[in-house]
Design a protein around this motif. Structure first.
Motif, PDB file in Angstrom:
ATOM      1  N   MET A 122       0.762  -1.122  -0.024  1.00 45.57           N
ATOM      2  CA  MET A 122      -0.021  -0.017   0.181  1.00 45.57           C
ATOM      3  C   MET A 122       0.777   1.298  -0.008  1.00 45.57           C
ATOM      4  O   MET A 122       0.555   2.226  -0.479  1.00 45.57           O
ATOM      5  CB  MET A 122      -0.919  -0.027   1.197  1.00 45.57           C
ATOM      6  N   LEU A 123       2.041   1.188   0.705  1.00 39.07           N
ATOM      7  CA  LEU A 123       3.043   2.334   0.730  1.00 39.07           C
ATOM      8  C   LEU A 123       3.457   2.604  -0.697  1.00 39.07           C
ATOM      9  O   LEU A 123       3.162   3.756  -1.365  1.00 39.07           O
ATOM     10  CB  LEU A 123       4.243   2.068   1.406  1.00 39.07           C
ATOM     11  N   VAL A 124       3.698   1.608  -1.494  1.00 35.79           N
ATOM     12  CA  VAL A 124       3.877   1.860  -2.841  1.00 35.79           C
ATOM     13  C   VAL A 124       2.999   2.182  -3.933  1.00 35.79           C
ATOM     14  O   VAL A 124       2.910   3.247  -4.762  1.00 35.79           O
ATOM     15  CB  VAL A 124       4.874   0.625  -3.555  1.00 35.79           C
ATOM     16  N   PHE A 125       1.862   1.353  -3.570  1.00 34.95           N
ATOM     17  CA  PHE A 125       0.794   1.765  -4.600  1.00 34.95           C
ATOM     18  C   PHE A 125      -0.106   3.112  -4.199  1.00 34.95           C
ATOM     19  O   PHE A 125      -0.221   3.964  -5.296  1.00 34.95           O
ATOM     20  CB  PHE A 125      -0.327   0.514  -4.317  1.00 34.95           C
ATOM     21  N   VAL A 126      -0.411   3.364  -3.036  1.00 38.46           N
ATOM     22  CA  VAL A 126      -1.071   4.713  -2.652  1.00 38.46           C
ATOM     23  C   VAL A 126       0.030   5.790  -2.833  1.00 38.46           C
ATOM     24  O   VAL A 126      -0.367   6.967  -3.166  1.00 38.46           O
ATOM     25  CB  VAL A 126      -1.851   4.526  -1.398  1.00 38.46           C
ATOM     26  N   GLY A 127       1.164   5.532  -2.268  1.00 43.07           N
ATOM     27  CA  GLY A 127       2.366   6.547  -2.151  1.00 43.07           C
ATOM     28  C   GLY A 127       2.803   6.940  -3.634  1.00 43.07           C
ATOM     29  O   GLY A 127       2.771   8.180  -3.897  1.00 43.07           O
ATOM     30  N   SER A 128       2.455   6.061  -4.716  1.00 45.32           N
ATOM     31  CA  SER A 128       2.618   6.674  -6.060  1.00 45.32           C
ATOM     32  C   SER A 128       1.622   7.483  -6.500  1.00 45.32           C
ATOM     33  O   SER A 128       1.742   8.513  -7.246  1.00 45.32           O
ATOM     34  CB  SER A 128       2.948   5.331  -6.865  1.00 45.32           C
ATOM     35  N   ALA A 129       0.338   7.122  -5.943  1.00 40.99           N
ATOM     36  CA  ALA A 129      -0.807   8.009  -6.143  1.00 40.99           C
ATOM     37  C   ALA A 129      -0.959   9.501  -5.933  1.00 40.99           C
ATOM     38  O   ALA A 129      -1.016  10.352  -6.678  1.00 40.99           O
ATOM     39  CB  ALA A 129      -2.319   7.335  -6.014  1.00 40.99           C
ATOM     40  N   VAL A 130      -0.232   9.249  -4.526  1.00 36.15           N
ATOM     41  CA  VAL A 130      -0.073  10.621  -4.033  1.00 36.15           C
ATOM     42  C   VAL A 130       0.757  11.328  -4.709  1.00 36.15           C
ATOM     43  O   VAL A 130       0.969  12.900  -4.837  1.00 36.15           O
ATOM     44  CB  VAL A 130       0.245  10.480  -2.532  1.00 36.15           C
ATOM     45  N   LEU A 131       2.140  10.905  -4.972  1.00 34.28           N
ATOM     46  CA  LEU A 131       3.244  11.154  -5.713  1.00 34.28           C
ATOM     47  C   LEU A 131       2.742  11.939  -6.993  1.00 34.28           C
ATOM     48  O   LEU A 131       3.309  13.077  -7.217  1.00 34.28           O
ATOM     49  CB  LEU A 131       4.490  10.537  -5.798  1.00 34.28           C
ATOM     50  N   SER A 132       1.980  11.076  -7.616  1.00 37.65           N
ATOM     51  CA  SER A 132       1.503  11.438  -8.995  1.00 37.65           C
ATOM     52  C   SER A 132       0.570  12.815  -8.970  1.00 37.65           C
ATOM     53  O   SER A 132       0.726  13.757  -9.694  1.00 37.65           O
ATOM     54  CB  SER A 132       0.729  10.491  -9.707  1.00 37.65           C
ATOM     55  N   ALA A 133      -0.287  12.784  -7.828  1.00 38.50           N
ATOM     56  CA  ALA A 133      -1.032  14.150  -7.662  1.00 38.50           C
ATOM     57  C   ALA A 133      -0.131  15.385  -7.482  1.00 38.50           C
ATOM     58  O   ALA A 133      -0.296  16.364  -7.864  1.00 38.50           O
ATOM     59  CB  ALA A 133      -2.021  13.882  -6.346  1.00 38.50           C
ATOM     60  N   VAL A 134       0.971  15.006  -6.462  1.00 37.77           N
ATOM     61  CA  VAL A 134       1.864  16.114  -5.940  1.00 37.77           C
ATOM     62  C   VAL A 134       2.459  16.652  -7.254  1.00 37.77           C
ATOM     63  O   VAL A 134       2.627  17.789  -7.582  1.00 37.77           O
ATOM     64  CB  VAL A 134       2.790  15.771  -5.127  1.00 37.77           C
ATOM     65  N   LEU A 135       3.051  15.922  -8.172  1.00 41.65           N
ATOM     66  CA  LEU A 135       3.684  16.112  -9.423  1.00 41.65           C
ATOM     67  C   LEU A 135       2.868  16.895 -10.437  1.00 41.65           C
ATOM     68  O   LEU A 135       3.223  17.785 -10.995  1.00 41.65           O
ATOM     69  CB  LEU A 135       4.205  14.878 -10.162  1.00 41.65           C
TER      70      LEU A 135
END
Length: 159
Positions: free
Chosen positions: A60-73
Motif C-alpha cells: 500500500m505504501l508503494v501503490f497509494v504513495g505513487s498515487a499521492v506522488l503523481s498528484a503532487v507532481l
C-alpha cells in the motif's frame, strides 16, 4: 532539465510506477493464469487470501504513495509550468492516477469485494470464478500498461 527536489519527486515517480507495473505484470502474466487452472474452490480461496494480504503497508505504501506522488507532481507541474517535461509529467500523472489507481478502485476492488463475500466451496463461487478471473485480469492488463506508461512518461520528463 528538471533538478533539485522536483527531480527527486520525478525519480520517485518512476520508481513507484515501475514497481507497481511489475506487481501488476506478474499477476497478468502468470499469477492469474495459475489461479485459473486451480479448481474454483481453491482459486477463490487463494485469490481471497492474496487480496487480504495485499492490503498491508509494504504494498500500500508503494501503490497509494505513487498515487499521492503523481498528484503532487501534477500540481507542482501546473504551478511551476517548467520549460521542459510538462507534457510528460502531466501525462505520467494522469496515466497512473486514472489508469492504475482509478481502475483499481472502479474495477478491480469491486470484483475483489464480490469474491470475498463468496464462500470458496459454494456453487455460487464456482459460477462466479471464471467471470472474475476474466474480468479482473482484463482490468489488470489496463493497470499494468498504465503504470508502465506512467513510469516511461516520467522517465522521458527527466531526459
Amino acid at each position: 532539465m528538471i533538478d533539485g527536489p522536483y527531480f527527486v519527486l520525478t525519480l520517485l515517480g518512476v520508481l513507484g510506477c515501475g514497481l507497481v507495473a511489475g506487481v501488476f505484470c506478474g499477476f497478468s502474466t502468470f499469477v492469474m493464469r495459475a489461479l485459473a487452472k486451480l479448481p474454483p474452490a481453491q482459486g477463490v480461496a487463494a485469490m481471497n487470501a492474496i487480496n487480504v494480504a495485499a492490503v498491508r503497508p509494504p504494498f500500500m505504501l508503494v501503490f497509494v504513495g505513487s498515487a499521492v506522488l503523481s498528484a503532487v507532481l501534477a500540481v507542482v507541474t501546473f504551478v511551476l509550468l517548467p520549460d521542459e517535461g510538462t507534457v510528460e509529467l502531466l501525462l505520467g500523472s494522469a496515466l497512473y492516477l486514472f489508469g492504475s489507481f482509478g481502475v483499481t478502485i472502479a474495477a478491480n476492488v469491486p470484483r475483489n469485494d464480490a469474491l470475498l463475500k463468496l464462500e470458496s466451496g459454494t456453487p455460487e463461487a464456482a459460477v462466479y470464478w471464471p467471470t472474475y478471473v476474466r474480468e479482473w485480469t482484463m482490468w489488470n492488463h489496463v493497470r499494468t500498461v498504465a503504470s508502465a506508461a506512467a513510469a516511461v512518461s516520467y522517465t522521458l520528463a527527466l531526459a
